[in-house]
Scaffold this motif. Sequence first.
Motif, PDB file in Angstrom:
ATOM      1  N   TRP A 141       0.902  -1.113   0.042  1.00  0.00           N
ATOM      2  CA  TRP A 141       0.128   0.022   0.105  1.00  0.00           C
ATOM      3  C   TRP A 141       0.953   1.191  -0.028  1.00  0.00           C
ATOM      4  N   PRO A 142       0.437   2.283  -0.894  1.00  0.00           N
ATOM      5  CA  PRO A 142       1.377   3.399  -0.828  1.00  0.00           C
ATOM      6  C   PRO A 142       1.377   4.638   0.497  1.00  0.00           C
ATOM      7  N   ARG A 143       0.217   4.687   0.679  1.00  0.00           N
ATOM      8  CA  ARG A 143       0.030   5.822   1.644  1.00  0.00           C
ATOM      9  C   ARG A 143      -0.914   5.640   3.146  1.00  0.00           C
ATOM     10  N   PRO A 144      -0.182   5.167   4.204  1.00  0.00           N
ATOM     11  CA  PRO A 144       1.233   4.853   4.164  1.00  0.00           C
ATOM     12  C   PRO A 144       1.833   3.739   3.598  1.00  0.00           C
ATOM     13  N   CYS A 145       3.023   3.809   3.387  1.00  0.00           N
ATOM     14  CA  CYS A 145       3.835   2.578   2.790  1.00  0.00           C
ATOM     15  C   CYS A 145       3.621   1.259   3.843  1.00  0.00           C
ATOM     16  N   ILE A 146       3.137   0.202   3.306  1.00  0.00           N
ATOM     17  CA  ILE A 146       2.911  -0.986   4.005  1.00  0.00           C
ATOM     18  C   ILE A 146       3.749  -1.880   3.205  1.00  0.00           C
ATOM     19  N   ALA A 147       4.691  -2.580   3.656  1.00  0.00           N
ATOM     20  CA  ALA A 147       5.525  -3.673   3.188  1.00  0.00           C
ATOM     21  C   ALA A 147       5.374  -4.935   3.796  1.00  0.00           C
ATOM     22  N   ALA A 148       5.568  -6.109   2.744  1.00  0.00           N
ATOM     23  CA  ALA A 148       5.782  -7.386   3.386  1.00  0.00           C
ATOM     24  C   ALA A 148       6.855  -7.541   4.061  1.00  0.00           C
ATOM     25  N   GLY A 149       6.607  -8.369   5.457  1.00  0.00           N
ATOM     26  CA  GLY A 149       7.555  -8.874   6.247  1.00  0.00           C
ATOM     27  C   GLY A 149       8.092 -10.453   5.985  1.00  0.00           C
ATOM     28  N   ALA A 150       8.778 -10.739   7.144  1.00  0.00           N
ATOM     29  CA  ALA A 150       9.330 -12.264   6.783  1.00  0.00           C
ATOM     30  C   ALA A 150       8.065 -13.265   7.122  1.00  0.00           C
ATOM     31  N   GLU A 173       3.773 -10.226   9.194  1.00  0.00           N
ATOM     32  CA  GLU A 173       3.272 -10.491   7.940  1.00  0.00           C
ATOM     33  C   GLU A 173       3.461  -9.220   7.128  1.00  0.00           C
ATOM     34  N   SER A 174       3.055  -7.967   7.733  1.00  0.00           N
ATOM     35  CA  SER A 174       3.479  -6.645   7.075  1.00  0.00           C
ATOM     36  C   SER A 174       3.538  -5.631   8.063  1.00  0.00           C
ATOM     37  N   ARG A 175       4.061  -4.552   7.868  1.00  0.00           N
ATOM     38  CA  ARG A 175       3.814  -3.344   8.713  1.00  0.00           C
ATOM     39  C   ARG A 175       4.233  -1.995   7.873  1.00  0.00           C
ATOM     40  N   THR A 176       3.875  -0.834   8.528  1.00  0.00           N
ATOM     41  CA  THR A 176       4.041   0.527   8.057  1.00  0.00           C
ATOM     42  C   THR A 176       5.124   0.919   8.128  1.00  0.00           C
ATOM     43  N   LEU A 177       5.811   1.420   7.113  1.00  0.00           N
ATOM     44  CA  LEU A 177       7.145   1.935   7.244  1.00  0.00           C
ATOM     45  C   LEU A 177       7.140   3.595   7.140  1.00  0.00           C
ATOM     46  N   GLU A 178       8.090   4.288   8.221  1.00  0.00           N
ATOM     47  CA  GLU A 178       8.211   5.645   7.716  1.00  0.00           C
ATOM     48  C   GLU A 178       9.528   6.018   6.872  1.00  0.00           C
ATOM     49  N   PRO A 179       9.495   6.971   6.131  1.00  0.00           N
ATOM     50  CA  PRO A 179      10.763   7.262   5.364  1.00  0.00           C
ATOM     51  C   PRO A 179      12.174   7.003   5.992  1.00  0.00           C
ATOM     52  N   ALA A 180      12.171   7.353   7.212  1.00  0.00           N
ATOM     53  CA  ALA A 180      13.477   6.910   7.670  1.00  0.00           C
ATOM     54  C   ALA A 180      13.754   5.549   7.812  1.00  0.00           C
ATOM     55  N   GLU A 181      12.726   4.877   8.168  1.00  0.00           N
ATOM     56  CA  GLU A 181      13.097   3.438   8.237  1.00  0.00           C
ATOM     57  C   GLU A 181      13.307   2.802   6.808  1.00  0.00           C
ATOM     58  N   VAL A 182      12.784   3.202   5.804  1.00  0.00           N
ATOM     59  CA  VAL A 182      13.032   2.751   4.478  1.00  0.00           C
ATOM     60  C   VAL A 182      14.388   3.243   4.190  1.00  0.00           C
ATOM     61  N   ARG A 183      14.811   4.408   4.342  1.00  0.00           N
ATOM     62  CA  ARG A 183      16.302   4.710   4.111  1.00  0.00           C
ATOM     63  C   ARG A 183      17.376   3.808   4.882  1.00  0.00           C
ATOM     64  N   ALA A 184      16.921   3.465   5.945  1.00  0.00           N
ATOM     65  CA  ALA A 184      17.700   2.669   6.924  1.00  0.00           C
ATOM     66  C   ALA A 184      17.887   1.188   6.307  1.00  0.00           C
ATOM     67  N   LEU A 185      16.829   0.681   5.748  1.00  0.00           N
ATOM     68  CA  LEU A 185      16.612  -0.479   5.040  1.00  0.00           C
ATOM     69  C   LEU A 185      17.371  -0.548   3.662  1.00  0.00           C
ATOM     70  N   ALA A 186      17.356   0.622   3.051  1.00  0.00           N
ATOM     71  CA  ALA A 186      18.272   0.642   1.876  1.00  0.00           C
ATOM     72  C   ALA A 186      17.751  -0.134   0.838  1.00  0.00           C
ATOM     73  N   PRO A 187      16.731  -0.409   0.188  1.00  0.00           N
ATOM     74  CA  PRO A 187      16.296  -1.445  -0.580  1.00  0.00           C
ATOM     75  C   PRO A 187      16.925  -1.365  -1.936  1.00  0.00           C
ATOM     76  N   ASP A 188      17.229  -2.213  -2.539  1.00  0.00           N
ATOM     77  CA  ASP A 188      18.113  -1.905  -4.133  1.00  0.00           C
ATOM     78  C   ASP A 188      16.673  -1.937  -5.017  1.00  0.00           C
ATOM     79  N   ALA A 189      15.709  -2.371  -4.657  1.00  0.00           N
ATOM     80  CA  ALA A 189      14.210  -2.427  -5.487  1.00  0.00           C
ATOM     81  C   ALA A 189      13.256  -2.134  -4.644  1.00  0.00           C
ATOM     82  N   VAL A 190      12.297  -1.474  -5.220  1.00  0.00           N
ATOM     83  CA  VAL A 190      10.776  -1.560  -4.663  1.00  0.00           C
ATOM     84  C   VAL A 190      10.016  -2.064  -5.895  1.00  0.00           C
ATOM     85  N   VAL A 191       9.025  -3.078  -5.288  1.00  0.00           N
ATOM     86  CA  VAL A 191       8.156  -3.806  -6.140  1.00  0.00           C
ATOM     87  C   VAL A 191       6.564  -3.150  -5.646  1.00  0.00           C
TER      88      VAL A 191
END
Length: 235
Positions: A141-150, A173-191
């Motif tokens: 989901w885009p707003r807020p960003c919700i991403a798949a977990g382990a 299963e999934s969780r909301t991510l703040e921009p600072a968390e995504v920067r720390a995760l530093a994904p090489d790609a976003v699907v």
Amino acid sequence: MRLVSLTCSNTELVHALGCGDQLVGVDDHSDFPAALVAGLPRVGKDLDVDADAVAALCPDLVLASNTVPGHEKVVSRLLAHKQNVLVLAPTSLAHVARDARQLGGLLGVPGAGESLARGIESALSVGPAPTDAPRVLVEWWPRPCIAAGARSWVDDMLRCAGARNALSGEDVESRTLEPAEVRALAPDAVVVSWCGVPRANYRAARVLERAGWEAVPAVQNGQVHLISEAYLGRP
């Protein structure tokens, strides 16, 4: 046996077991195989199933789900209507193999269930992704960003493809991510695989132009990819 399926994944599982002819009704979202579901009665969206419509089809078994919040309310309504309900709630591909065996046994085709399960298990036998594998963030989901977990079949799928889930270290299963968390995760790609949104309405720009994501490697390198929820959101 008369079957009603309430989610796309259940409909596809019944078909994969060779029992599509036993379906007498499906949810509004089931779309595969197209020829199979085209003529079947629809009983509502997966979170807004019409229990009366299900009961009217006189099913021997209703194949429900409990993979997103709200499914439990659907199950409660069906039980209140005295329906025989099987709830499938996979959070991994191993669970999908388990469900194939269970449903194959219930439908009288244990051999088909075992064959399907072994095929899934064989696909999972690739071992861990290499340490330098690309880190991929799958966005539900885009707003807020919700991403798949382990605790998601997405984790398995990425590993089988030679990648790593950016949230593979988190037992969710999934969780909301703040921009600072995504920067720390530093994904090489976003699907992008937004739930309930038609693929034609996906927009990479929603990620590439997102405030606070400018330093994320996936954004810097333009590695934002659009994949229909049908291929990632359905176990």
